[in-house]
Design a protein around this motif. Structure first.
Motif, short mmCIF file in Angstrom:
data_model
loop_
_atom_site.label_atom_id
_atom_site.label_comp_id
_atom_site.label_asym_id
_atom_site.label_seq_id
_atom_site.Cartn_x
_atom_site.Cartn_y
_atom_site.Cartn_z
N VAL A 45 9.90 62.32 -44.57
CA VAL A 45 9.36 62.01 -43.09
C VAL A 45 8.75 62.20 -41.67
N VAL A 46 8.48 63.60 -41.41
CA VAL A 46 8.59 64.31 -40.03
C VAL A 46 7.05 64.98 -40.74
N ALA A 47 7.79 66.21 -41.55
CA ALA A 47 6.23 66.72 -41.93
C ALA A 47 5.57 66.01 -42.38
N GLY A 48 5.94 65.21 -44.03
CA GLY A 48 4.80 64.46 -44.57
C GLY A 48 4.29 63.49 -43.51
N MET A 49 4.71 62.37 -42.42
CA MET A 49 4.24 61.31 -42.56
C MET A 49 3.56 61.81 -40.85
N GLY A 50 4.39 62.84 -40.08
CA GLY A 50 4.14 63.47 -39.03
C GLY A 50 1.93 64.50 -39.98
N GLY A 51 2.26 64.06 -40.76
CA GLY A 51 1.00 64.85 -42.02
C GLY A 51 0.18 63.78 -42.04
N LEU A 52 0.09 62.20 -42.09
CA LEU A 52 -0.20 61.50 -42.77
C LEU A 52 -0.51 61.82 -44.25
N SER A 53 0.60 62.14 -44.90
CA SER A 53 0.54 62.59 -45.71
C SER A 53 0.89 61.03 -46.94
N ILE A 54 0.17 60.82 -48.31
CA ILE A 54 -0.36 60.26 -49.11
C ILE A 54 1.04 60.25 -49.47
N LEU A 84 -12.27 62.40 -39.30
CA LEU A 84 -12.27 61.34 -38.54
C LEU A 84 -11.93 61.67 -37.37
N PRO A 85 -12.04 61.33 -36.15
CA PRO A 85 -10.72 62.14 -35.04
C PRO A 85 -9.25 62.41 -35.57
N PHE A 86 -9.05 63.76 -35.04
CA PHE A 86 -7.43 63.91 -36.22
C PHE A 86 -6.32 63.30 -35.13
N LEU A 87 -6.71 62.38 -34.31
CA LEU A 87 -6.56 61.39 -33.02
C LEU A 87 -6.08 60.44 -33.42
N LEU A 88 -7.35 59.48 -33.47
CA LEU A 88 -7.39 58.09 -33.97
C LEU A 88 -6.52 57.63 -35.09
N ILE A 89 -6.04 57.85 -36.10
CA ILE A 89 -4.86 57.35 -37.25
C ILE A 89 -3.87 57.07 -35.87
N PRO A 90 -3.38 58.31 -35.82
CA PRO A 90 -2.12 58.30 -35.39
C PRO A 90 -1.75 57.40 -33.73
N PHE A 91 -3.61 57.64 -33.46
CA PHE A 91 -3.07 56.68 -32.19
C PHE A 91 -2.97 54.56 -32.72
N LEU A 92 -4.13 54.08 -33.66
CA LEU A 92 -3.82 53.00 -34.46
C LEU A 92 -3.06 52.95 -34.34
N ILE A 121 9.16 59.12 -36.17
CA ILE A 121 7.26 59.67 -36.83
C ILE A 121 6.47 59.34 -35.70
N ALA A 122 6.38 59.07 -34.45
CA ALA A 122 5.20 58.48 -34.04
C ALA A 122 4.17 59.71 -33.24
N THR A 123 5.58 60.53 -32.71
CA THR A 123 6.27 61.62 -32.18
C THR A 123 5.29 62.57 -32.87
N ALA A 124 6.13 62.78 -34.00
CA ALA A 124 5.30 63.62 -35.09
C ALA A 124 3.38 63.64 -35.38
N MET A 125 3.51 62.54 -35.78
CA MET A 125 2.15 61.73 -35.91
C MET A 125 1.04 62.46 -34.47
#
Length: 376
Positions: free
Chosen positions: A328-337, A158-166, A52-56
């Motif tokens: 898990v991969v496409a959804g969480m990688g794409g931060l899908s609710i 927001l910057p695209f990488l902000l939420i994944p980084f957090l 999940i972390a890698t995909a995000m």
């Protein structure tokens, strides 16, 4: 639209690599939930979190660099169907003994039980399609819906990488509190140990290392092809089979199946279906190289679990919608609710099946995995 040959070749490569990697790590999402719930074994769960972390981070980086757009992110309408579908899918995959992707790579290893699971999943997909209109659409799916469109946190200003980084920083902070930074670094080094010698012939690769590779692979697919999914393509495979028996008009007249082929020039197999087929081939080659391929005939007592679990997975994957790997991969990688809700539901479903349906889950599933009739 017409699919070009390059897309089929690309899909075959992606599918082969997914199947190869999943088999090498025995990467089963069902086990990631089940093992932690039953005996607090987090080995596979750590692999899922790394994936999940890698995909995000990968999806966020591609959006930041302009290699992909937010419109490409896989995100489905939000509603109670996400939760209910996730719960039922979690119960189904626990009963069947495998998630959607796990059934594919185990089928490639020679497990007949999981060929049965796949067939029953497709049957479940089609059963849902046949009751969708007029019953399920108006009396089940519509009342459960909260939004008509999906929503991804990448759509926020927001910057695209902000939420994944957090999120990844929070993951690392929690891991550091439990293992220390030295332990994290040692784990990263240990994950590469299986690459010594000839890794292609080894029967197992560290799941954390494989998780990173899968996340990178999914990110590349997100940019050049589409987000990875399994049960959607399996539904179309089932639709193609139905068209052979009842004709193409039968497919076009079914509201759900007609929508599934909306982007297809004809009723047939496209790149995503090719990807799913090649996942089995990739797992087969991986098993051959490590000498772990063997035709394994299940005990007759296991067949009701394969059939019932597969049917439930197929039906619920259309409700959620999507299977474990898509969410898990496409959804969480794409931060899908919607995918977050589905995953919560899946975890709940696995808990229900593990704690209340099977009273001795660890012993049961060890028997499920290895108690096969070797005379086959």
């Amino acid at each position: 639209m017409f699919f070009i040959l390059d897309m089929f070749i690309l899909a075959g490569i992606f599918g082969f690599l997914y199947g190869f990697l999943l088999q090498k790590a025995d990467f089963c999402f069902t086990a990631s939930f089940r093992d932690w719930i039953s005996v607090r074994d987090s080995r596979i769960g750590k692999g899922v979190l790394v994936l999940i972390a890698t995909a995000m981070l990968g999806f966020g980086l591609m959006l930041t660099l302009g290699f992909a757009s937010v419109e490409q992110v896989w995100s489905m309408p939000i509603g109670f169907s996400n939760l209910i579908g996730g719960i039922l899918f979690g119960i189904g995959m626990t009963i069947a003994g495998s998630c959607a992707s796990g059934a594919l790579y185990r089928a490639g290893m020679g497990y007949i039980q999981f060929w049965i699971v796949i067939a029953c999943m497709i049957a479940g997909n089609l059963l849902f399609a046949l009751v969708y209109d007029p019953w399920a659409a108006d009396y089940v799916m519509e009342p459960l819906a909260l939004t008509e469109e999906g929503f991804s946190l990448f759509q926020m200003n927001l910057p695209f990488l902000l939420i994944p980084f957090l999120i990844v920083a929070l993951m690392l902070f929690i891991a550091s509190r439990q293992f220390g930074w030295t332990g994290i670094w040692q784990g990263a080094k240990e994950s590469l140990q299986d690459m010594k010698g000839n890794p292609l012939t080894k029967s197992h690769w560290d799941i954390r290392f494989v998780a990173v590779l899968l996340g990178i692979l999914a990110t590349i697919q997100f940019v050049v092809m589409s987000s990875i999914s399994i049960t959607g393509p399996e539904t179309r495979i089932g639709g193609v089979l139905l068209s052979f028996f009842f004709g193409e008009d039968f497919i076009y007249q079914n509201t759900y199946l007609n929508g599934m082929f909306a982007d297809f020039p004809v009723i047939g197999l496209g790149p995503e279906e090719t990807l799913v087929i090649f996942m089995i081939i990739g797992a087969f080659v991986s098993a051959l190289l490590s000498k772990s391929f063997r035709i394994r005939k299940p005990k007759a007592s296991r067949l009701p679990y394969a059939i019932g679990g597969g049917l439930l997975m197929g039906i619920s994957s259309r409700m959620a919608p999507g299977c474990n790997i898509a969410n898990v991969v496409a959804g969480m990688g794409g931060l899908s609710i919607s995918s977050l809700i589905v995953i919560v539901g899946m975890a709940g479903g696995v808990f229900i099946a593990t704690a209340y349906i099977f009273k001795m889950p660890l012993m049961l599933f060890q028997k499920m995995d290895f108690d096969f009739d070797e005379s086959a």
